[in-house]
Motif scaffolding. Structure first.
Motif, PDB file in Angstrom:
ATOM      1  N   ASP A 184       0.839  -1.207   0.000  1.00 21.71           N
ATOM      2  CA  ASP A 184       0.000   0.000   0.000  1.00 21.71           C
ATOM      3  C   ASP A 184       0.870   1.251   0.000  1.00 21.71           C
ATOM      4  N   GLU A 185       1.931   1.228   0.815  1.00 17.00           N
ATOM      5  CA  GLU A 185       2.837   2.367   0.883  1.00 17.00           C
ATOM      6  C   GLU A 185       3.535   2.576  -0.460  1.00 17.00           C
ATOM      7  N   ALA A 186       3.980   1.486  -1.073  1.00 15.84           N
ATOM      8  CA  ALA A 186       4.642   1.588  -2.379  1.00 15.84           C
ATOM      9  C   ALA A 186       3.677   2.167  -3.417  1.00 15.84           C
ATOM     10  N   GLN A 187       2.447   1.717  -3.406  1.00 16.64           N
ATOM     11  CA  GLN A 187       1.435   2.244  -4.330  1.00 16.64           C
ATOM     12  C   GLN A 187       1.243   3.746  -4.136  1.00 16.64           C
ATOM     13  N   PHE A 188       1.211   4.181  -2.878  1.00 22.29           N
ATOM     14  CA  PHE A 188       1.048   5.602  -2.564  1.00 22.29           C
ATOM     15  C   PHE A 188       2.194   6.414  -3.157  1.00 22.29           C
ATOM     16  N   TRP A 189       3.442   5.982  -2.917  1.00 22.93           N
ATOM     17  CA  TRP A 189       4.594   6.726  -3.427  1.00 22.93           C
ATOM     18  C   TRP A 189       4.640   6.688  -4.951  1.00 22.93           C
ATOM     19  N   LYS A 190       4.248   5.566  -5.546  1.00 20.78           N
ATOM     20  CA  LYS A 190       4.231   5.479  -7.007  1.00 20.78           C
ATOM     21  C   LYS A 190       3.201   6.442  -7.582  1.00 20.78           C
ATOM     22  N   PHE A 191       2.027   6.522  -6.962  1.00 21.54           N
ATOM     23  CA  PHE A 191       0.986   7.456  -7.395  1.00 21.54           C
ATOM     24  C   PHE A 191       1.531   8.887  -7.394  1.00 21.54           C
ATOM     25  N   LEU A 192       2.223   9.256  -6.314  1.00 22.10           N
ATOM     26  CA  LEU A 192       2.784  10.614  -6.242  1.00 22.10           C
ATOM     27  C   LEU A 192       3.905  10.812  -7.262  1.00 22.10           C
ATOM     28  N   ALA A 193       4.750   9.802  -7.448  1.00 22.18           N
ATOM     29  CA  ALA A 193       5.872   9.910  -8.380  1.00 22.18           C
ATOM     30  C   ALA A 193       5.391  10.056  -9.822  1.00 22.18           C
ATOM     31  N   LEU A 194       4.246   9.488 -10.142  1.00 19.40           N
ATOM     32  CA  LEU A 194       3.725   9.564 -11.503  1.00 19.40           C
ATOM     33  C   LEU A 194       2.969  10.861 -11.797  1.00 19.40           C
ATOM     34  N   LYS A 195       2.760  11.691 -10.771  1.00 12.48           N
ATOM     35  CA  LYS A 195       2.117  12.990 -11.012  1.00 12.48           C
ATOM     36  C   LYS A 195       3.040  13.838 -11.877  1.00 12.48           C
ATOM     37  N   LYS A 196       2.479  14.592 -12.773  1.00 13.81           N
ATOM     38  CA  LYS A 196       3.286  15.446 -13.641  1.00 13.81           C
ATOM     39  C   LYS A 196       3.786  16.651 -12.865  1.00 13.81           C
ATOM     40  N   ALA A 197       5.009  17.073 -13.181  1.00  9.29           N
ATOM     41  CA  ALA A 197       5.548  18.293 -12.577  1.00  9.29           C
ATOM     42  C   ALA A 197       4.623  19.442 -12.973  1.00  9.29           C
ATOM     43  N   GLY A 198       4.292  20.274 -12.001  1.00 14.90           N
ATOM     44  CA  GLY A 198       3.383  21.390 -12.250  1.00 14.90           C
ATOM     45  C   GLY A 198       1.975  21.134 -11.762  1.00 14.90           C
ATOM     46  N   THR A 199       1.613  19.858 -11.531  1.00 15.33           N
ATOM     47  CA  THR A 199       0.298  19.575 -10.961  1.00 15.33           C
ATOM     48  C   THR A 199       0.345  19.886  -9.467  1.00 15.33           C
ATOM     49  N   THR A 200      -0.807  19.880  -8.820  1.00 18.73           N
ATOM     50  CA  THR A 200      -0.849  20.262  -7.409  1.00 18.73           C
ATOM     51  C   THR A 200      -1.299  19.113  -6.525  1.00 18.73           C
ATOM     52  N   ILE A 201      -0.886  19.199  -5.277  1.00 14.22           N
ATOM     53  CA  ILE A 201      -1.318  18.274  -4.236  1.00 14.22           C
ATOM     54  C   ILE A 201      -2.036  19.117  -3.195  1.00 14.22           C
ATOM     55  N   LYS A 202      -3.258  18.736  -2.850  1.00 17.83           N
ATOM     56  CA  LYS A 202      -4.042  19.488  -1.876  1.00 17.83           C
ATOM     57  C   LYS A 202      -3.678  19.019  -0.466  1.00 17.83           C
ATOM     58  N   ILE A 203      -3.274  19.965   0.354  1.00 13.86           N
ATOM     59  CA  ILE A 203      -2.975  19.692   1.762  1.00 13.86           C
ATOM     60  C   ILE A 203      -4.155  20.213   2.585  1.00 13.86           C
ATOM     61  N   PRO A 204      -4.846  19.354   3.332  1.00  9.82           N
ATOM     62  CA  PRO A 204      -5.997  19.822   4.103  1.00  9.82           C
ATOM     63  C   PRO A 204      -5.566  20.704   5.279  1.00  9.82           C
ATOM     64  N   ARG A 205      -6.453  21.584   5.678  1.00 13.50           N
ATOM     65  CA  ARG A 205      -6.192  22.461   6.818  1.00 13.50           C
ATOM     66  C   ARG A 205      -6.266  21.642   8.095  1.00 13.50           C
ATOM     67  N   ARG A 206      -5.174  21.677   8.847  1.00 14.70           N
ATOM     68  CA  ARG A 206      -5.118  21.008  10.146  1.00 14.70           C
ATOM     69  C   ARG A 206      -4.521  21.999  11.128  1.00 14.70           C
ATOM     70  N   ARG A 207      -5.356  22.916  11.574  1.00 19.91           N
ATOM     71  CA  ARG A 207      -4.884  23.981  12.462  1.00 19.91           C
ATOM     72  C   ARG A 207      -4.388  23.417  13.776  1.00 19.91           C
ATOM     73  N   PHE A 208      -3.274  23.943  14.216  1.00 19.22           N
ATOM     74  CA  PHE A 208      -2.738  23.597  15.528  1.00 19.22           C
ATOM     75  C   PHE A 208      -2.378  24.854  16.299  1.00 19.22           C
ATOM     76  N   LEU A 209      -2.438  26.000  15.627  1.00 15.04           N
ATOM     77  CA  LEU A 209      -2.030  27.273  16.203  1.00 15.04           C
ATOM     78  C   LEU A 209      -2.936  28.362  15.655  1.00 15.04           C
TER      79      LEU A 209
END
Length: 187
Positions: A129-154
């Protein structure tokens, strides 16, 4: 300013600094910004682990500084803002190389049978599962975006405002009671 007022303000700021530092730290234990739960992570890289806690560096990075009449909580880690506020990050070529590195690292750890095929034990399935996750990210094209959810701590919230108000009220009440007691003792 009156010396007594300066003393009260100094005590209030010190109490807020201690109380809120502890509360912001507790957000990492709660995995929430007070009552606002953090979105669960989709990554299989650390199943069951605390959100936003890998090395603990982000949690330990929360600092504060005071002036005569204010207090500021902050962190100087470059990735803190994206986690606290959420947003999108652009995939770069350098990031893709990192993702491929993590993919090869994950696949190199697979348990193997004598015939060379993968085992179906829990650890190997998790690594898969971990390998699949990293492969999915590695296959993203340069210039595409990854959404980081808001996780307020401060930051500010109704809970922060209530805690600050309680600290102010407690300090002022203590000062008034001490002033009344000293007036009574003088008579």
């Amino acid at each position: 300013m009156n010396e007594n007022i300066q003393k009260i303000i100094k005590n209030i700021l010190r109490d807020i600094q201690v109380e809120m530092k502890d509360e912001f730290d507790q957000n990492f234990e709660r995995q929430a910004f007070f009552s606002e739960a953090w979105q669960r992570r989709k990554s299989p890289t650390r199943p069951g682990g605390h959100i936003l806690v890998d090395t603990g560096q982000l949690r330990r990075s929360i600092k504060s500084r005071t002036t005569e009449n204010s207090i500021i909580f902050y962190t100087d880690l470059p990735y803190a803002e994206i986690h606290n506020d959420g947003g999108e990050i652009v995939v770069t070529t350098k990031m893709k190389k990192f993702f491929w590195h993590k993919y090869y690292e994950a696949t190199g750890s697979f348990g193997r049978k004598k015939d060379g095929s993968r085992r179906n034990d829990k650890r190997t399935i998790q690594l898969s599962d971990e390998a699949q996750f990293w492969k999915f990210l590695a296959l993203k094209k340069a210039g595409t975006t990854i959404k980081i959810p808001r996780r307020r701590f401060l930051g500010t919230s109704p809970e922060v405002e209530k805690a600050v108000r309680d600290i102010i009220e407690e300090n002022i009440t203590d000062y008034i009671e001490q002033a009344i007691d000293s007036q009574i003792n003088r008579k």
